[in-house]
Scaffold this motif. Structure first.
Motif, PDB file in Angstrom:
ATOM      1  N   ALA A   1       0.827  -1.208   0.000  1.00 35.59           N
ATOM      2  CA  ALA A   1       0.000   0.000   0.000  1.00 35.59           C
ATOM      3  C   ALA A   1       0.861   1.257   0.000  1.00 35.59           C
ATOM      4  CB  ALA A   1      -0.934  -0.008   1.209  1.00 35.59           C
ATOM      5  N   THR A   2       1.934   1.243   0.788  1.00 31.58           N
ATOM      6  CA  THR A   2       2.837   2.404   0.820  1.00 31.58           C
ATOM      7  C   THR A   2       3.480   2.619  -0.543  1.00 31.58           C
ATOM      8  OG1 THR A   2       3.290   1.968   3.157  1.00 31.58           O
ATOM      9  CG2 THR A   2       4.808   3.421   1.994  1.00 31.58           C
ATOM     10  N   GLY A   3       3.912   1.511  -1.159  1.00 37.89           N
ATOM     11  CA  GLY A   3       4.502   1.618  -2.490  1.00 37.89           C
ATOM     12  C   GLY A   3       3.515   2.161  -3.507  1.00 37.89           C
ATOM     13  N   ALA A   4       2.239   1.767  -3.395  1.00 44.81           N
ATOM     14  CA  ALA A   4       1.228   2.250  -4.336  1.00 44.81           C
ATOM     15  C   ALA A   4       1.011   3.756  -4.197  1.00 44.81           C
ATOM     16  CB  ALA A   4      -0.087   1.498  -4.115  1.00 44.81           C
ATOM     17  N   ILE A   5       1.030   4.249  -2.951  1.00 41.34           N
ATOM     18  CA  ILE A   5       0.866   5.695  -2.739  1.00 41.34           C
ATOM     19  C   ILE A   5       2.050   6.452  -3.328  1.00 41.34           C
ATOM     20  CG2 ILE A   5       0.737   7.501  -0.984  1.00 41.34           C
ATOM     21  CD1 ILE A   5      -0.734   5.508   0.800  1.00 41.34           C
ATOM     22  N   ILE A   6       3.245   5.953  -3.071  1.00 45.21           N
ATOM     23  CA  ILE A   6       4.447   6.596  -3.622  1.00 45.21           C
ATOM     24  C   ILE A   6       4.423   6.536  -5.148  1.00 45.21           C
ATOM     25  CG2 ILE A   6       6.969   6.454  -3.723  1.00 45.21           C
ATOM     26  CD1 ILE A   6       6.874   5.302  -0.865  1.00 45.21           C
ATOM     27  N   GLN A   7       4.001   5.404  -5.693  1.00 46.31           N
ATOM     28  CA  GLN A   7       3.912   5.243  -7.144  1.00 46.31           C
ATOM     29  C   GLN A   7       2.903   6.211  -7.736  1.00 46.31           C
ATOM     30  OE1 GLN A   7       3.166   1.199  -8.250  1.00 46.31           O
ATOM     31  NE2 GLN A   7       2.792   1.654 -10.397  1.00 46.31           N
ATOM     32  N   LYS A   8       1.817   6.459  -7.010  1.00 46.18           N
ATOM     33  CA  LYS A   8       0.797   7.397  -7.476  1.00 46.18           C
ATOM     34  C   LYS A   8       1.391   8.791  -7.674  1.00 46.18           C
ATOM     35  CE  LYS A   8      -3.647   8.333  -8.184  1.00 46.18           C
ATOM     36  NZ  LYS A   8      -4.460   7.669  -9.233  1.00 46.18           N
ATOM     37  N   HIS A   9       2.399   9.118  -6.860  1.00 47.46           N
ATOM     38  CA  HIS A   9       3.058  10.421  -6.977  1.00 47.46           C
ATOM     39  C   HIS A   9       4.299  10.355  -7.878  1.00 47.46           C
ATOM     40  CE1 HIS A   9       0.530  11.004  -3.387  1.00 47.46           C
ATOM     41  NE2 HIS A   9       0.600  12.291  -3.669  1.00 47.46           N
ATOM     42  N   GLU A  10       4.412   9.226  -8.634  1.00 43.95           N
ATOM     43  CA  GLU A  10       5.418   9.061  -9.695  1.00 43.95           C
ATOM     44  C   GLU A  10       6.850   9.042  -9.169  1.00 43.95           C
ATOM     45  OE1 GLU A  10       4.783  11.784 -12.866  1.00 43.95           O
ATOM     46  OE2 GLU A  10       2.731  11.104 -13.256  1.00 43.95           O
ATOM     47  N   ASP A  11       7.048   8.663  -7.921  1.00 49.32           N
ATOM     48  CA  ASP A  11       8.397   8.453  -7.402  1.00 49.32           C
ATOM     49  C   ASP A  11       8.684   6.959  -7.523  1.00 49.32           C
ATOM     50  OD1 ASP A  11      10.831   8.615  -6.193  1.00 49.32           O
ATOM     51  OD2 ASP A  11      10.159   9.896  -4.552  1.00 49.32           O
ATOM     52  N   PHE A  12       8.977   6.524  -8.755  1.00 47.60           N
ATOM     53  CA  PHE A  12       8.997   5.100  -9.065  1.00 47.60           C
ATOM     54  C   PHE A  12      10.150   4.357  -8.399  1.00 47.60           C
ATOM     55  CE2 PHE A  12       7.028   7.121 -12.908  1.00 47.60           C
ATOM     56  CZ  PHE A  12       5.736   6.708 -12.639  1.00 47.60           C
ATOM     57  N   ASP A  13      11.286   4.974  -8.252  1.00 51.45           N
ATOM     58  CA  ASP A  13      12.428   4.277  -7.654  1.00 51.45           C
ATOM     59  C   ASP A  13      12.175   3.923  -6.190  1.00 51.45           C
ATOM     60  OD1 ASP A  13      13.971   4.246  -9.973  1.00 51.45           O
ATOM     61  OD2 ASP A  13      14.708   6.282  -9.608  1.00 51.45           O
ATOM     62  N   ILE A  14      11.610   4.862  -5.442  1.00 43.86           N
ATOM     63  CA  ILE A  14      11.306   4.582  -4.033  1.00 43.86           C
ATOM     64  C   ILE A  14      10.200   3.531  -3.940  1.00 43.86           C
ATOM     65  CG2 ILE A  14      10.446   5.564  -1.879  1.00 43.86           C
ATOM     66  CD1 ILE A  14      11.787   8.162  -2.588  1.00 43.86           C
ATOM     67  N   ALA A  15       9.217   3.619  -4.819  1.00 42.29           N
ATOM     68  CA  ALA A  15       8.148   2.616  -4.827  1.00 42.29           C
ATOM     69  C   ALA A  15       8.714   1.230  -5.117  1.00 42.29           C
ATOM     70  CB  ALA A  15       7.097   2.990  -5.866  1.00 42.29           C
ATOM     71  N   LEU A  16       9.648   1.152  -6.061  1.00 44.73           N
ATOM     72  CA  LEU A  16      10.261  -0.141  -6.376  1.00 44.73           C
ATOM     73  C   LEU A  16      11.051  -0.684  -5.189  1.00 44.73           C
ATOM     74  CD1 LEU A  16      11.452   0.465 -10.055  1.00 44.73           C
ATOM     75  CD2 LEU A  16       9.755  -1.206  -9.289  1.00 44.73           C
ATOM     76  N   ALA A  17      11.655   0.195  -4.413  1.00 45.26           N
ATOM     77  CA  ALA A  17      12.378  -0.247  -3.222  1.00 45.26           C
ATOM     78  C   ALA A  17      11.419  -0.881  -2.212  1.00 45.26           C
ATOM     79  CB  ALA A  17      13.120   0.927  -2.593  1.00 45.26           C
ATOM     80  N   LYS A  18      10.232  -0.285  -2.048  1.00 46.45           N
ATOM     81  CA  LYS A  18       9.224  -0.866  -1.158  1.00 46.45           C
ATOM     82  C   LYS A  18       8.770  -2.231  -1.682  1.00 46.45           C
ATOM     83  CE  LYS A  18       8.847   2.609   1.748  1.00 46.45           C
ATOM     84  NZ  LYS A  18       9.220   2.482   3.183  1.00 46.45           N
ATOM     85  N   TYR A  19       8.547  -2.306  -2.992  1.00 46.54           N
ATOM     86  CA  TYR A  19       8.089  -3.565  -3.575  1.00 46.54           C
ATOM     87  C   TYR A  19       9.170  -4.650  -3.457  1.00 46.54           C
ATOM     88  CZ  TYR A  19       4.341  -0.768  -5.638  1.00 46.54           C
ATOM     89  OH  TYR A  19       3.264   0.059  -5.835  1.00 46.54           O
TER      90      TYR A  19
END
Length: 457
Positions: free
Chosen positions: A248-266
């Motif tokens: 869920a945290t990664g999805a929120i970050i991804q929604k704001h287009e910060d893809f690298d941080i989202a990928l780190a969560k995933y």
């Protein structure tokens, strides 16, 4: 308790079916010896069961039932639990019914028969059995109230479901009752009520990461990103390996287009749940945002392999294939998507675009009509529908769609620049009555990027 009345209500779907009585030992037997012979090895059955040594436990039970001619209530009860664990619900229910025949006053036997009926999808019979258990019980039982709430919920009697689930949480303080009650409130559209239920649950179960994630997800669905992040952070603070919170945290970050941080969560979530289709879907859309299309397709294919009936993955695959101009592959994915999700307007819009590129204008027109019918207030659909009419040289129909777009644009904020640019080009073409072959391919590929990003799980 009236024994005959229960037989009709908890039978295996056949009204009036008699609970077959288990043969009892006959002859003159010393009562003390009989009691000892029946219960002497129950401790060993219990020991094997709690150790989950089910094969050995079943052998012991078979010996005991043969020796006691089926009169051992506890052996029947444990065998029913084991068969249910193995997925043999119907067989397990027969043993619970034997237990009820042997001891009609034992409320647990009625509850287990009711539970088996519920698992078999016979919700009305399960409801009758739980109501019988409620009447038989000497004291209030939160488990009975909870299951009555679930039965009423499955029968779409939401008022009764809310009443019994409220009793369950007041009496038993069970996490599962709080969660079911909150989901009921959310189903009824009472978001604040659901939030209040989860907040109360966290007061009784502080540090429970699952409840915190559920509360965070409600705030996320309600558009309150800050509170959602706070509760998801609360869950991760108490359990750093909570995969649902990481997703869920990664999805929120991804929604704001910060893809690298989202990928780190995933990546962290993948260490604990690599078989999650939602995880691979979101990873794929992160790569799509980074324009790494081969990696995107690989991840989405993995998600589709793990969950072939997930329409969101099929939608995203169709979008990526369309972007890569692989129209035949896009058509296959989107056709499967609209069969699974027949009321999702953006899926029909993408399918219409694909059919346009495949020169199937008749079916493309039908797809556009369906998309407009499902969501007449979507500016993106109207803009691309206008492009379809321009391509066919029908400028009056295109002008009608552009007029609707202009009306909707005054009500919908933050329309994407690609859509606005497409509308400006189409308006100029229609106004000047030029040749109807708009170079709209690249613009159409940018269809409602918000929808593609939103299909995260």
């Amino acid at each position: 308790m009236n024994h005959s009345s229960l037989n009709g209500s908890i039978s295996s779907g056949q009204v009036g079916h008699n609970l077959s009585a288990v043969p009892r030992p006959t002859g003159t037997i010393d009562k003390g010896a009989e009691f000892f012979s029946i219960t002497a090895r129950n401790w060993l059955i219990h020991l094997r069961y709690v150790r989950k040594e089910f094969d050995i436990c079943k052998l012991l039970i078979e010996e005991e039932l043969k020796k006691t001619r089926g009169y051992n209530e506890y052996a029947n009860y444990v065998l029913g639990l084991i068969l249910r664990h193995e997925g043999k619900i119907q067989e397990s229910m027969e043993y619970f019914k034997k237990c009820h025949t042997l001891n009609p006053k034992n409320i647990e036997n009625i509850k287990q028969v009711a539970r088996s009926l519920f698992l078999l999808g016979r919700h009305e019979l399960a409801l009758e059995a739980y109501l019988e258990a409620e009447r038989t019980s000497d004291s209030p039982d939160w488990n009975i109230y909870h299951n009555l709430g679930e039965c009423f919920l499955m029968l779409a009697q939401l008022g009764k479901a809310r009443e019994y689930l409220t009793r369950a949480v007041q009496l038993g303080k069970s996490q599962v009752s709080y969660r079911t009650l909150a989901q009921l409130y959310e189903q009824e559209g009472d978001i604040q009520g659901a939030i209040d239920v989860y907040s109360t649950a966290l007061e009784f179960f502080p540090g429970n990461s699952d409840l915190a994630v559920e509360l965070g997800l409600i705030h996320l669905r309600n558009g309150d990103y800050q509170r959602s992040v706070n509760w998801l952070g609360y869950a991760l603070a108490h359990d750093s390996t909570c995969t649902s919170a990481l997703l869920a945290t990664g999805a929120i970050i991804q929604k704001h287009e910060d893809f690298d941080i989202a990928l780190a969560k995933y990546k962290m979530a993948a260490q604990h749940r690599p078989e999650s289709a939602a995880l691979w879907n979101n990873v794929g859309m992160c790569f799509f945002g980074k324009k790494k299309y081969i990696a995107t397709i690989s991840c989405l294919k993995m998600a589709n392999y793990l969950s072939p009936l997930d329409w969101k993955t099929l939608y995203n695959l169709g979008l990526v294939y369309l972007t890569c101009r692989q129209y035949a592959s896009s058509f296959v994915s989107l056709s499967a998507c609209v069969k699974l999700r027949q009321r999702h307007a953006p899926s029909f819009m993408l399918l219409a675009l694909v059919l346009m590129h495949l020169e199937d204008q008749d079916n493309a027109g039908k797809a556009w009509e369906q998309a407009v019918k499902l969501d007449p207030e979507d500016p993106g659909i109207r803009a691309n529908y206008a492009a379809f009419w321009v391509r066919l040289g029908l400028h009056q129909q295109a002008l009608d769609q552009l007029n609707v777009f202009n009306r909707l644009a005054q009500q919908v904020p933050n329309i994407e620049p690609q859509i606005l640019g497409l509308v400006k080009t189409l308006t100029a073409q229609v106004t000047k009555d030029i040749a109807p072959h708009a170079e709209d391919g690249d613009a159409q590929h940018q269809v409602n990027q918000e929808d593609s990003d939103g299909d995260q799980e």
